[in-house]
Design an enzyme around this catalytic site. Structure first.
Site, PDB file in Angstrom:
ATOM      1  N   MET A 151      52.541  18.397  10.878  1.00 23.18           N
ATOM      2  CA  MET A 151      52.093  18.775  12.048  1.00 23.18           C
ATOM      3  C   MET A 151      52.360  17.099  12.732  1.00 23.18           C
ATOM      4  O   MET A 151      51.812  17.208  13.574  1.00 23.18           O
ATOM      5  CB  MET A 151      50.061  18.958  11.756  1.00 23.18           C
ATOM      6  CG  MET A 151      49.304  19.827  11.763  1.00 23.18           C
ATOM      7  SD  MET A 151      48.655  20.687  12.265  1.00 23.18           S
ATOM      8  CE  MET A 151      47.230  19.406  11.930  1.00 23.18           C
ATOM      9  N   GLY A 152      53.455  16.753  12.027  1.00 22.79           N
ATOM     10  CA  GLY A 152      53.840  15.576  12.830  1.00 22.79           C
ATOM     11  C   GLY A 152      53.127  14.758  12.504  1.00 22.79           C
ATOM     12  O   GLY A 152      52.236  14.245  11.329  1.00 22.79           O
ATOM     13  N   ALA A 153      53.337  13.541  13.330  1.00 19.92           N
ATOM     14  CA  ALA A 153      52.701  12.019  13.419  1.00 19.92           C
ATOM     15  C   ALA A 153      53.290  11.855  12.083  1.00 19.92           C
ATOM     16  O   ALA A 153      51.972  10.962  11.473  1.00 19.92           O
ATOM     17  CB  ALA A 153      51.184  11.941  13.378  1.00 19.92           C
ATOM     18  N   GLY A 185      52.730   9.869   3.546  1.00 20.00           N
ATOM     19  CA  GLY A 185      52.919  10.690   2.391  1.00 20.00           C
ATOM     20  C   GLY A 185      53.906  12.402   2.253  1.00 20.00           C
ATOM     21  O   GLY A 185      53.860  13.201   1.676  1.00 20.00           O
ATOM     22  N   HIS A 186      53.529  12.743   4.076  1.00 14.61           N
ATOM     23  CA  HIS A 186      54.633  13.905   4.556  1.00 14.61           C
ATOM     24  C   HIS A 186      55.946  13.368   3.346  1.00 14.61           C
ATOM     25  O   HIS A 186      56.821  14.175   2.821  1.00 14.61           O
ATOM     26  CB  HIS A 186      55.311  13.761   5.637  1.00 14.61           C
ATOM     27  CG  HIS A 186      52.928  14.567   6.533  1.00 14.61           C
ATOM     28  ND1 HIS A 186      52.940  12.961   7.353  1.00 14.61           N
ATOM     29  CD2 HIS A 186      52.627  14.763   7.089  1.00 14.61           C
ATOM     30  CE1 HIS A 186      51.909  13.568   8.292  1.00 14.61           C
ATOM     31  NE2 HIS A 186      52.316  14.790   7.472  1.00 14.61           N
ATOM     32  N   GLN A 209      43.875  26.174  13.958  1.00 15.22           N
ATOM     33  CA  GLN A 209      43.194  25.246  12.944  1.00 15.22           C
ATOM     34  C   GLN A 209      42.710  24.295  13.273  1.00 15.22           C
ATOM     35  O   GLN A 209      41.790  23.449  12.022  1.00 15.22           O
ATOM     36  CB  GLN A 209      44.275  25.168  11.391  1.00 15.22           C
ATOM     37  CG  GLN A 209      44.610  23.681  12.058  1.00 15.22           C
ATOM     38  CD  GLN A 209      46.379  23.482  10.925  1.00 15.22           C
ATOM     39  OE1 GLN A 209      47.034  23.986  10.255  1.00 15.22           O
ATOM     40  NE2 GLN A 209      45.741  22.618  10.831  1.00 15.22           N
ATOM     41  N   GLY A 262      50.345  18.697   0.053  1.00 17.96           N
ATOM     42  CA  GLY A 262      49.435  17.899  -0.688  1.00 17.96           C
ATOM     43  C   GLY A 262      48.094  17.998  -1.303  1.00 17.96           C
ATOM     44  O   GLY A 262      47.870  18.807  -1.063  1.00 17.96           O
ATOM     45  N   ILE A 278      49.441  10.313  -1.487  1.00 16.42           N
ATOM     46  CA  ILE A 278      49.637   9.131  -0.993  1.00 16.42           C
ATOM     47  C   ILE A 278      48.821   8.039  -0.584  1.00 16.42           C
ATOM     48  O   ILE A 278      48.356   8.659   0.045  1.00 16.42           O
ATOM     49  CB  ILE A 278      51.212   8.647  -0.829  1.00 16.42           C
ATOM     50  CG1 ILE A 278      51.867  10.302  -0.948  1.00 16.42           C
ATOM     51  CG2 ILE A 278      51.936   7.956  -0.589  1.00 16.42           C
ATOM     52  CD1 ILE A 278      52.483   9.518  -2.696  1.00 16.42           C
ATOM     53  N   SER A 307      47.308  11.101   9.327  1.00 16.72           N
ATOM     54  CA  SER A 307      47.959  11.319  10.626  1.00 16.72           C
ATOM     55  C   SER A 307      46.567  10.691  11.094  1.00 16.72           C
ATOM     56  O   SER A 307      47.098  10.047  12.460  1.00 16.72           O
ATOM     57  CB  SER A 307      48.538  12.562  11.365  1.00 16.72           C
ATOM     58  OG  SER A 307      49.269  12.587  10.757  1.00 16.72           O
TER      59      SER A 307
END
Ligand code: AMP
Length: 281
Positions: free
Chosen positions: A32-34, A38-39, A63, A149, A178, A188
């Site tokens: 979902m960006g930001a 971790g991403h 969601q 994740g 992470i 985020s």
């Protein structure tokens, strides 16, 4: 080089057809960006696992059980694209709401059982939203592997279940959480923590680690749980929504870590909902 941003499904499909006809494998990393480390760890794993990598960025309204949370969710598209440039991903798919939910959209994917407790119990409709959008992203990207994740452990189990149940030709790969140096799981939503709250936030993971340690020594879960909740609340958290011991695969409730187990928790700190989970054995 900044990766190409694709907004139309037809354009994405053209790329994927070309890659597949050249015999290349395709990975998808739904986000979902930001984007944070971790991403980016998922992107790294995807690069290692497949020839082509698509990162998707879509803040999925279905969601969010709380409209304010949706409105306030961080939106940092340009910065995200810059971060992804370093990884040479093949496409960043950023569909808009009409692309994902066109007029007349009427289908919900709903996974039973595994969604009952934990976040499922506290965020009504959340996992239906996740399951529906993930199913769409899987079929839109036609990816061979999808990277998720462990940070969102229940989500990982839900997605694994749905891919299996629906015979989707995709392998779901789970990647470790992470953390910041002080143990706080990257999220985020951490961007919403004030400097003051940020200093207390690591107590959440520290208290969970203490429970896991006690369980490994054979101590009773109930007493460990009560002590952990007290510690988390002393750190300024307003509410611990849940702190549960569950089977790592089915998420069944456990009294003792008699089989591979996971400790999962959600708690509120100054209006920000944090979740975390750790392996117990
Ligand atoms: P989100 O953008 O929050 O929907 O997350 C997109 C993906 O990144 C999901 O598969 C998350 O589980 C994963 N993710 C988020 N935070 C972390 C983290 N700290 N470590 C590893 N994966 C993460």
């Amino acid at each position: 080089m900044t990766p190409p941003i694709i907004r139309a499904l037809s354009e994405l499909r053209d790329d994927v057809y070309a890659w597949k006809s050249a015999g290349e494998s395709v990975a998808v990393v739904p986000t979902m960006g930001a984007l944070h480390q971790g991403h980016l760890s998922l992107v790294r794993a995807a690069k290692e696992g497949c020839d082509r990598v698509i990162v998707t960025i879509f803040i999925n309204p279905k969601q969010f059980n709380n409209p304010e949370d949706y409105e306030n969710y961080p939106r940092t598209e340009e910065e995200d694209a810059r971060k992804l440039a370093a990884f040479e991903v093949d496409a960043v798919y950023v569909p808009d709401g009409a692309q994902m939910y066109p007029d007349g959209f009427a289908t919900t994917v709903s996974v039973a059982g595994i969604t009952d407790g934990l976040c499922g119990a506290h965020r009504p409709g959340h996992f239906d939203g996740v399951a529906t959008i993930v199913t769409k992203l899987f079929t839109q990207t036609m990816a061979d592997r999808a990277y998720f994740g462990e940070k969102d452990y229940q989500q990982l189990q839900v997605v694994t279940r749905l891919a299996k149940d629906l015979d989707l030709p995709i392998e779901v790969v789970g990647c470790p959480t992470i953390r910041e140096e002080d143990g706080l799981a990257m999220s985020s939503r951490n961007l919403h923590l004030s400097d003051r709250s940020r200093t207390y936030a690591p107590e959440f993971n520290a208290a969970m680690e203490e429970v896991a340690e006690g369980l490994r020594k054979g101590q009773a879960f109930d007493a460990l749980k009560a002590a952990a909740i007290a510690r988390i609340e002393r750190a300024g958290f307003t509410e611990v929504e849940y702190l549960d011991l569950r089977a790592a695969d089915t998420l069944e409730v456990l009294e003792t870590p008699s089989r591979p187990a996971r400790l999962l928790a959600a708690a509120w700190l100054a209006g920000v909902r944090l979740i975390d989970n750790i392996a117990v054995n």
